[in-house]
Design an enzyme around this catalytic site. Sequence first.
Site, PDB file in Angstrom:
ATOM      1  N   LYS A 176       0.868  -1.183   0.000  1.00  0.00           N
ATOM      2  CA  LYS A 176       0.000   0.000   0.000  1.00  0.00           C
ATOM      3  C   LYS A 176       0.898   1.224   0.000  1.00  0.00           C
ATOM      4  CE  LYS A 176      -0.476   2.219   3.421  1.00  0.00           C
ATOM      5  NZ  LYS A 176      -0.294   3.489   4.174  1.00  0.00           N
ATOM      6  N   SER A 192       0.585   5.538   0.605  1.00  0.00           N
ATOM      7  CA  SER A 192      -0.277   6.681   0.896  1.00  0.00           C
ATOM      8  C   SER A 192       0.422   7.945   0.406  1.00  0.00           C
ATOM      9  CB  SER A 192      -0.500   6.756   2.406  1.00  0.00           C
ATOM     10  OG  SER A 192      -0.835   8.073   2.775  1.00  0.00           O
ATOM     11  N   ARG A 247      13.903  17.465  -6.504  1.00  0.00           N
ATOM     12  CA  ARG A 247      12.553  18.037  -6.658  1.00  0.00           C
ATOM     13  C   ARG A 247      12.077  18.682  -5.354  1.00  0.00           C
ATOM     14  NH1 ARG A 247       9.270  13.235  -7.707  1.00  0.00           N
ATOM     15  NH2 ARG A 247       7.506  14.638  -7.746  1.00  0.00           N
ATOM     16  N   LYS A 304       9.548   2.738  -7.312  1.00  0.00           N
ATOM     17  CA  LYS A 304       9.981   2.067  -6.075  1.00  0.00           C
ATOM     18  C   LYS A 304       9.167   0.795  -5.849  1.00  0.00           C
ATOM     19  CE  LYS A 304       9.509   6.134  -4.176  1.00  0.00           C
ATOM     20  NZ  LYS A 304       9.533   7.452  -3.590  1.00  0.00           N
TER      21      LYS A 304
HETATM   22  N1  URA Z   1       5.941  10.389  -2.703  1.00  0.00           N
HETATM   23  C1  URA Z   1       6.904   9.865  -3.495  1.00  0.00           C
HETATM   24  O1  URA Z   1       7.439   8.802  -3.227  1.00  0.00           O
HETATM   25  N2  URA Z   1       7.254  10.574  -4.604  1.00  0.00           N
HETATM   26  C2  URA Z   1       6.669  11.744  -4.952  1.00  0.00           C
HETATM   27  O2  URA Z   1       7.030  12.310  -5.963  1.00  0.00           O
HETATM   28  C3  URA Z   1       5.672  12.266  -4.106  1.00  0.00           C
HETATM   29  C4  URA Z   1       5.317  11.563  -2.981  1.00  0.00           C
END
Ligand code: URA
Length: 439
Positions: A83, A85, A170, A189
């Site tokens: 999951k 979030s 970022r 990921k």
């Molecule tokens: N969570 C992440 O893993 N990457 C994003 O770009 C934004 C939230």
Amino acid sequence: MLFTELIRKKRDAKELNEADIQFFVDGLVNPDVPAEQISSFAMAVVLNSMTFAETAFLTRAMARSGEMLNWEDQQLPGPVVDKHSTGGVGDKVSFLLAPIAAAVGCCVPMISGRGLGHSGGTLDKISAIPGYEMFPDLPLFRKVVKEVGCAIIGQTSSLAPADRRFYAIRDITATVESIPLITASILSKKIAAGNDALVMDIKCGNGAFMGSLKDAQKLSRSIIATGAQSGLKVHALITDMNEVLGNTAGNALEIQESVDFLSNTHRDVRLDEVVVALVVEMLLACGLSFDAIEARQKVEAAIVSGAAHEKFAQMLVALGGPADFMERSASYLPKANVSLPVPCDRDGWLSGVDTRAVGNAIIELGGGRKQLNESLDLSVGLSGVLPIGSPLTKGQALCVIHAQNTATAESVRTNIRRAISIGDKAPANRATILERLTE
Ligand code: URA
């Protein structure tokens, strides 16, 4: 190809092909490519967006930038499902969902992150448990997932390293808010972690990164479609984040609430609704159930029987935590010096919460980061947080602040009081699960 040509192409809103995107991802893992070029490219994407095809290329290339976990040789007892979030305030869902899902037959290799902005992080919260190994080596991680059914750990440098660098850049260049970039970041990921299926909890509201339902729907559709192109089945729930989820916010306090939930001592209604709905989706997405009613019965039984409680205890021990943590959690978790109630100044109804302000108050207390790599005070936060719709009498506590000293507690009390609206009438009932989206 020159990196500047790639930036120019996206700046001029042209569509990139697979080779262009692979060139960009190669640059992410090459320290000779400076952060300025990467951030210019990111800004060009924020302004001009990406097509679904470009997003899928980016997702796959970032997933392949490091190690790809393969669970096939492990002969796991169930499907690999996780999951994710998008983050909120008081979100302790992972500590409940992972052991419940393990108790109903899923294998959950949950790789989680630290807090981001005003939202808390699973990894920070679990670090409140003494001895818990958040960065086990890969063989131990695999062993715990196989033998217990779930393991909550931090992101290793070997999984999706391209995303790791890209995300860090970022984060400090105002280029997080891009649906294609968020999609590729999350999915790269999850794909690298070898998942068969994924359930997204897309938070929506004034404490979420997606404020509007429209944006939450857009992100859900992007993640579902991109996941499908990469062979990852994704179900998404859009859930309300217009108030704290559960009764606590703050690292150790949220762990205590999770222990109470799994012990069947106290199950907050909204938290319960979100957790159960997400595990039901996990069962449906990975094919362990074909019927939501039957899935819900399995989930409820796993909580009530104590099977999920047992899984959580096993996971803690397997990763170095105390064997009697579930029975003696209060004696293991750090405690703040001061607790100060926030009194209600009139009769009425709790009608609204500025949830981002509550998240920022946790940061003010020292429970979240103002700067990268800052260490946290895990003991601070809020407990006894009343939900929207509560009838109030003057003098009643809206919540209790846990702080290291009285001065900080008093200054945060002003901010918390300002963040809570009190009305003369009961507010209309609001849904907790706003929408369900699948392929
Ligand atoms: N969570 C992440 O893993 N990457 C994003 O770009 C934004 C939230």
